[in-house]
Design a protein around this motif. Structure first.
Motif: not given
Length: 156
Positions: A69, A71, A83, A100, A102, A119, A122-123, A126, A133, A135
């Motif tokens: 993903l 950003s 997101h 992700y 970030s 961000n 979203t972290e 996730v 996951w 990041i």
């Protein structure tokens, strides 16, 4: 294993698609782009995926095991829901892992704080998704500087 990459028509997404082709073969890589025609040169399956459309990602993530993903570039408050559309579609489709992209940076008292804060949200989304996951926190790209230059001038 099928790995999908969002924003496949952008520089980062396209570069990652190209590297994945070498590592796992083009038959195992899916590019996802808001405008699929812009990514067809990658010579992998390209699926439509606009971060504003949960429905796009419900289809784009079918049969995907893991995905990157990237950003989004929309204004910070819009990114959170965008997101989330992707994360929810991933859960619905049985995706196993989200990676992700970030950003690094302080989330308070600087010109980039709204971007960093979105961000960080979203972290958290996730991490709370129930999926495996990863990041990565990259340095911020120049594009937001150009988009927010009027704000920087206004805020000094």
């Amino acid at each position: 294993m099928k790995i999908a990459v969002t924003s496949a028509s952008g520089k980062l997404g396209a570069s990652i698609v190209k590297h994945l082709i070498i590592l796992i073969g083009k038959e195992n890589v899916i590019g996802i782009a808001r405008t699929p025609e812009k990514a067809t040169y990658l010579d992998v399956e390209i699926r439509k995926g606009d971060y504003n459309s949960r429905e796009d990602f419900n289809e784009a993530l079918q049969g995907v095991d893991s995905f990157l993903l990237v950003s989004g570039m929309d204004e910070p408050q819009k990114r959170i829901q965008q997101h989330r559309n992707v994360i929810e579609a991933a859960k619905q489709n049985g995706v196993q892992k989200i990676v992700y992209t970030s950003i690094v940076g302080d989330d308070d008292k600087n010109a980039f704080s709204p971007i960093v804060q979105s961000n960080r949200q979203t972290e958290k989304d996730v991490q709370d998704s129930g999926l495996n996951w990863v990041i990565g926190r990259n340095g911020i790209y120049i594009e937001p500087d150009l988009e927010y230059i009027d704000t920087y001038v206004k805020e000094g």
